[in-house]
Write a protein that holds these residues in place. Structure first.
Motif, mmCIF file in Angstrom:
data_model
loop_
_atom_site.group_PDB
_atom_site.id
_atom_site.type_symbol
_atom_site.label_atom_id
_atom_site.label_comp_id
_atom_site.label_asym_id
_atom_site.label_seq_id
_atom_site.Cartn_x
_atom_site.Cartn_y
_atom_site.Cartn_z
ATOM 1 N N ALA A 163 26.254 -2.741 -26.725
ATOM 2 C CA ALA A 163 26.581 -1.733 -26.744
ATOM 3 C C ALA A 163 25.817 0.267 -27.136
ATOM 4 C CB ALA A 163 27.877 -1.478 -27.886
ATOM 5 N N VAL A 164 26.317 0.768 -26.594
ATOM 6 C CA VAL A 164 24.894 2.062 -27.161
ATOM 7 C C VAL A 164 25.310 3.616 -28.175
ATOM 8 C CG1 VAL A 164 23.737 3.752 -25.894
ATOM 9 C CG2 VAL A 164 24.071 1.398 -24.277
ATOM 10 N N ILE A 165 24.868 3.570 -28.670
ATOM 11 C CA ILE A 165 25.568 4.546 -29.154
ATOM 12 C C ILE A 165 24.731 5.885 -29.207
ATOM 13 C CG2 ILE A 165 26.207 5.539 -31.426
ATOM 14 C CD1 ILE A 165 27.752 2.833 -31.390
ATOM 15 N N ILE A 166 25.107 6.860 -28.385
ATOM 16 C CA ILE A 166 24.784 7.935 -27.934
ATOM 17 C C ILE A 166 23.815 8.772 -29.041
ATOM 18 C CG2 ILE A 166 25.973 8.213 -26.864
ATOM 19 C CD1 ILE A 166 27.273 10.783 -27.757
ATOM 20 N N GLN A 167 22.490 9.297 -28.783
ATOM 21 C CA GLN A 167 21.894 9.589 -29.838
ATOM 22 C C GLN A 167 22.354 11.044 -30.964
ATOM 23 O OE1 GLN A 167 18.319 10.916 -26.758
ATOM 24 N NE2 GLN A 167 19.789 12.788 -26.594
ATOM 25 N N GLU A 168 23.390 11.982 -30.177
ATOM 26 C CA GLU A 168 23.824 12.909 -31.106
ATOM 27 C C GLU A 168 24.734 12.071 -32.180
ATOM 28 O OE1 GLU A 168 23.778 13.725 -26.917
ATOM 29 O OE2 GLU A 168 23.428 12.002 -27.585
ATOM 30 N N ASP A 169 25.297 11.024 -32.270
ATOM 31 C CA ASP A 169 25.274 10.214 -33.238
ATOM 32 C C ASP A 169 25.041 9.412 -33.755
ATOM 33 O OD1 ASP A 169 28.157 11.118 -32.427
ATOM 34 O OD2 ASP A 169 28.701 9.304 -30.752
ATOM 35 N N THR A 170 22.903 9.644 -34.301
ATOM 36 C CA THR A 170 22.742 9.185 -35.303
ATOM 37 C C THR A 170 22.232 9.913 -36.088
ATOM 38 O OG1 THR A 170 21.027 9.128 -33.313
ATOM 39 C CG2 THR A 170 22.373 7.123 -33.361
ATOM 40 N N ASP A 171 21.068 9.215 -36.994
ATOM 41 C CA ASP A 171 20.084 10.229 -38.087
ATOM 42 C C ASP A 171 18.914 8.978 -36.912
ATOM 43 O OD1 ASP A 171 21.502 12.170 -38.163
ATOM 44 O OD2 ASP A 171 22.553 11.614 -40.733
ATOM 45 N N VAL A 172 17.780 10.343 -37.367
ATOM 46 C CA VAL A 172 16.609 9.331 -37.255
ATOM 47 C C VAL A 172 16.015 9.375 -38.352
ATOM 48 C CG1 VAL A 172 14.678 8.447 -35.597
ATOM 49 C CG2 VAL A 172 17.185 9.167 -35.011
ATOM 50 N N PHE A 173 15.457 8.186 -39.105
ATOM 51 C CA PHE A 173 14.630 8.687 -40.127
ATOM 52 C C PHE A 173 13.294 7.346 -40.003
ATOM 53 C CE2 PHE A 173 18.597 9.596 -42.004
ATOM 54 C CZ PHE A 173 18.350 10.656 -42.351
ATOM 55 N N GLY A 174 11.749 7.805 -38.958
ATOM 56 C CA GLY A 174 11.397 6.366 -38.813
ATOM 57 C C GLY A 174 11.844 5.838 -37.959
ATOM 58 N N ASP A 175 11.626 4.767 -38.254
ATOM 59 C CA ASP A 175 12.375 3.422 -37.982
ATOM 60 C C ASP A 175 13.834 2.671 -38.289
ATOM 61 O OD1 ASP A 175 10.415 2.906 -35.739
ATOM 62 O OD2 ASP A 175 8.958 1.799 -37.169
ATOM 63 N N GLN A 176 14.372 3.638 -39.213
ATOM 64 C CA GLN A 176 15.671 3.468 -40.022
ATOM 65 C C GLN A 176 16.666 4.713 -38.314
ATOM 66 O OE1 GLN A 176 16.029 0.955 -42.089
ATOM 67 N NE2 GLN A 176 14.228 0.747 -41.016
ATOM 68 N N ILE A 177 17.536 4.176 -37.793
ATOM 69 C CA ILE A 177 18.553 4.521 -37.414
ATOM 70 C C ILE A 177 19.601 4.375 -37.953
ATOM 71 C CG2 ILE A 177 19.251 4.837 -34.982
ATOM 72 C CD1 ILE A 177 15.927 5.400 -35.603
ATOM 73 N N THR A 178 20.127 5.889 -38.137
ATOM 74 C CA THR A 178 21.665 5.530 -38.935
ATOM 75 C C THR A 178 22.581 5.568 -37.746
ATOM 76 O OG1 THR A 178 20.244 6.223 -40.904
ATOM 77 C CG2 THR A 178 23.674 6.461 -41.295
ATOM 78 N N MET A 179 24.021 5.424 -37.173
ATOM 79 C CA MET A 179 24.361 5.177 -36.318
ATOM 80 C C MET A 179 25.856 6.019 -37.502
ATOM 81 S SD MET A 179 22.834 3.728 -34.423
ATOM 82 C CE MET A 179 21.539 2.997 -34.320
ATOM 83 N N LYS A 180 26.330 7.217 -36.697
ATOM 84 C CA LYS A 180 27.549 7.272 -37.381
ATOM 85 C C LYS A 180 28.509 7.609 -36.192
ATOM 86 C CE LYS A 180 25.699 11.239 -37.140
ATOM 87 N NZ LYS A 180 24.890 13.229 -37.500
ATOM 88 N N GLU A 181 28.812 6.534 -36.352
ATOM 89 C CA GLU A 181 29.870 6.325 -34.684
ATOM 90 C C GLU A 181 29.923 4.755 -34.525
ATOM 91 O OE1 GLU A 181 32.625 7.497 -33.283
ATOM 92 O OE2 GLU A 181 32.345 9.561 -34.533
ATOM 93 N N VAL A 182 30.997 4.350 -35.060
ATOM 94 C CA VAL A 182 31.270 2.642 -34.479
ATOM 95 C C VAL A 182 31.267 2.513 -32.922
ATOM 96 C CG1 VAL A 182 33.393 2.561 -36.970
ATOM 97 C CG2 VAL A 182 33.860 2.941 -34.247
ATOM 98 N N ALA A 183 31.376 0.711 -32.872
ATOM 99 C CA ALA A 183 30.877 0.960 -31.048
ATOM 100 C C ALA A 183 31.554 -0.331 -31.148
ATOM 101 C CB ALA A 183 29.253 0.230 -31.114
ATOM 102 N N PHE A 184 31.888 -0.858 -29.408
ATOM 103 C CA PHE A 184 32.835 -1.931 -29.391
ATOM 104 C C PHE A 184 31.866 -2.391 -27.977
ATOM 105 C CE2 PHE A 184 33.912 2.943 -27.470
ATOM 106 C CZ PHE A 184 34.209 1.879 -26.392
ATOM 107 N N GLU A 185 32.616 -3.525 -27.686
ATOM 108 C CA GLU A 185 31.205 -4.010 -26.540
ATOM 109 C C GLU A 185 31.155 -3.274 -25.518
ATOM 110 O OE1 GLU A 185 31.016 -8.383 -24.155
ATOM 111 O OE2 GLU A 185 32.400 -8.464 -26.370
ATOM 112 N N GLY A 186 30.327 -3.254 -24.689
ATOM 113 C CA GLY A 186 30.562 -2.554 -23.010
ATOM 114 C C GLY A 186 30.763 -1.295 -23.493
ATOM 115 N N LYS A 187 30.540 -0.160 -24.312
ATOM 116 C CA LYS A 187 30.821 1.069 -24.962
ATOM 117 C C LYS A 187 29.224 1.715 -24.099
ATOM 118 C CE LYS A 187 31.353 4.879 -28.823
ATOM 119 N NZ LYS A 187 31.504 4.813 -29.432
ATOM 120 N N PHE A 188 29.518 2.770 -22.853
ATOM 121 C CA PHE A 188 28.162 3.369 -22.316
ATOM 122 C C PHE A 188 28.121 2.333 -22.286
ATOM 123 C CE2 PHE A 188 29.306 6.518 -25.715
ATOM 124 C CZ PHE A 188 30.044 7.458 -25.181
ATOM 125 N N VAL A 189 28.324 1.365 -21.623
ATOM 126 C CA VAL A 189 27.429 0.389 -20.708
ATOM 127 C C VAL A 189 27.507 0.162 -19.368
ATOM 128 C CG1 VAL A 189 26.662 -1.637 -20.537
ATOM 129 C CG2 VAL A 189 26.859 -0.875 -22.762
#
Length: 406
Positions: free
Chosen positions: A106-132
């Motif tokens: 699956a893929v979480i789009i960059q607009e739904d994340t917060d980036v702190f160096g190599d630590q990426i906080t996902m603000k949306e849930v994913a399901f198999e095949g999302k944006f794939v």
């Protein structure tokens, strides 16, 4: 001599035209050509699962709730995939069109994340095949995507490239020799004496040939002598089809039928029940089909539209068929018709109810090129058709000069 019914003339021309041989051309040169065989994809597209968005490739099971923070362990670009396998709590920066790393689904789009160096906080849930985009979403290796007889468009060129097809087999383009006859004819731009007229038919027919994917070979203008006509015909050897303009009606100086007959012309028919275009001839000279168009410009075009276009279509592997008529409402009254099926030049419009309205020109003289150039179609008047009033329904066909490669 009686007039040949139009249906019989169509059938005879169709029977007398053969499909040309095929040749192989580069995909860069195939626009407007007609496929001579089916074409199958040589690869799968996309070849592997890829991202449809810029973002982060993840394992869906790691992002079943939000927010959740994952560790970025690499990057995947279209030209540089990530070679590792995602483990628990890991993600990979990914760009549109890049392959998913092993383990990701699956893929979480960059607009739904917060980036702190190599630590990426996902603000949306994913399901198999999302944006794939799954492997083979577009097509798979071996899929037949373009079929024999298809006229290749610009979109088809793009598809062929994506299929990894560099060469295609297409029907050969018909070479059409075009001959105008008459001492009175001069080319456009030349000085015109009182007894002369501009030769428009040969260039008009040449343009129609080119629009249908053929190659026009202009043999020039033959004078009204047997010697001049034979000399002009010397260029026929390189052609697949001969089209003459003028010289096929009854007249003292009409030599085409006589000279071509001496050169081996076998006439199938001459004179058809059609208006305009009664003096239309079809036959073969040797193994080459030959059409004799009338000399009047409108008659020449109408017969070429109805007979030459289907012939060129068949020679390139297509169907010998006429343009399908459409139902129209008459914008003006038309008189009863005689023993020849008539094609009346007309313009089209719509009435307030959205119905197609065809209005014939008041003058239908077969010498009037201005009306022909500005008309949008032909109202079809069958043999012995009764008079019709404005507002009554009838049949018409559109003129279609657009290139075959559209």
């Amino acid at each position: 001599m009686s007039l040949l019914p139009l249906e019989e003339a169509f059938a005879n021309v169709e029977k007398g035209i053969s499909v040309l041989s095929a040749e192989q051309v580069s995909v860069a040169d195939c626009l407007g050509r007609v496929l001579a065989e089916n074409v199958a994809a040589r690869l799968t597209q996309p070849p592997a699962p890829v991202s449809s968005m810029d973002g982060y490739a993840v394992r869906a099971q790691d992002v079943l709730s939000q927010p959740v923070t994952l560790t970025r362990v690499g990057e995947s670009q279209a030209g540089g995939p990530y070679d590792g396998t995602l483990a628990d709590g890991e993600c990979v920066r990914i760009f549109t069109g890049a392959p998913l790393p092993a383990g990701a689904d699956a893929v979480i789009i960059q607009e739904d994340t917060d980036v702190f160096g190599d630590q990426i906080t996902m603000k949306e849930v994913a399901f198999e095949g999302k944006f794939v985009r799954k492997a083979g979403l577009d097509f798979s290796e071996g899929d037949i995507l373009l079929h024999k007889g298809r006229v290749l468009s610009a979109r088809d060129v793009g598809l062929l490239c994506a299929m990894n097809v560099p060469w295609v087999k297409v029907f050969r383009r018909p070479r059409v020799a075009i001959l105008a006859t008459g001492d009175e004819l001069v080319m456009p731009g030349e000085a015109v004496r009182e007894s002369q007229i501009i030769s428009s038919n040969s260039l008009m027919v040449a343009a129609l040939v080119q629009a249908m994917g053929g190659i026009a070979v202009n043999l020039g203008i033959a004078g009204d002598t047997e010697e001049s006509l034979r000399e002009t015909l010397s260029g026929l050897d390189c052609a697949d089809l001969l089209v003459t303009s003028g010289g096929v009606s009854v007249g003292e100086y009409d030599l085409v039928r006589k000279v071509l007959g001496e050169e081996g012309l076998d006439i199938d028919f001459w004179r058809i029940a059609m208006k305009p275009g009664k003096p239309f001839m079809f036959g073969h000279i040797g193994n080459k089909p030959a059409m004799g168009l009338p000399g009047n410009p409108v008659s020449s075009y109408v017969t070429a539209f109805l007979f030459l276009r289907p012939a060129l279509r068949k020679m390139q592997g297509g169907a010998f068929e006429q343009d399908k008529p459409v139902q129209v409402i008459l914008g003006a009254a038309v008189p009863e018709n005689g023993v020849r099926q008539e094609y009346m030049r007309a313009v089209f419009s719509q009435d307030p109810d959205g119905n197609l309205v065809a209005t014939p020109y008041n003058k239908q003289d077969s010498s009037m090129l201005a009306n022909l150039a500005h008309c949008e179609g032909f109202i079809i008047r069958p043999v012995n058709a009764p008079a019709l009033s404005a507002g009554e329904k009838t049949q018409a066909i559109y003129l279609k000069d657009a290139m075959v490669s559209v």
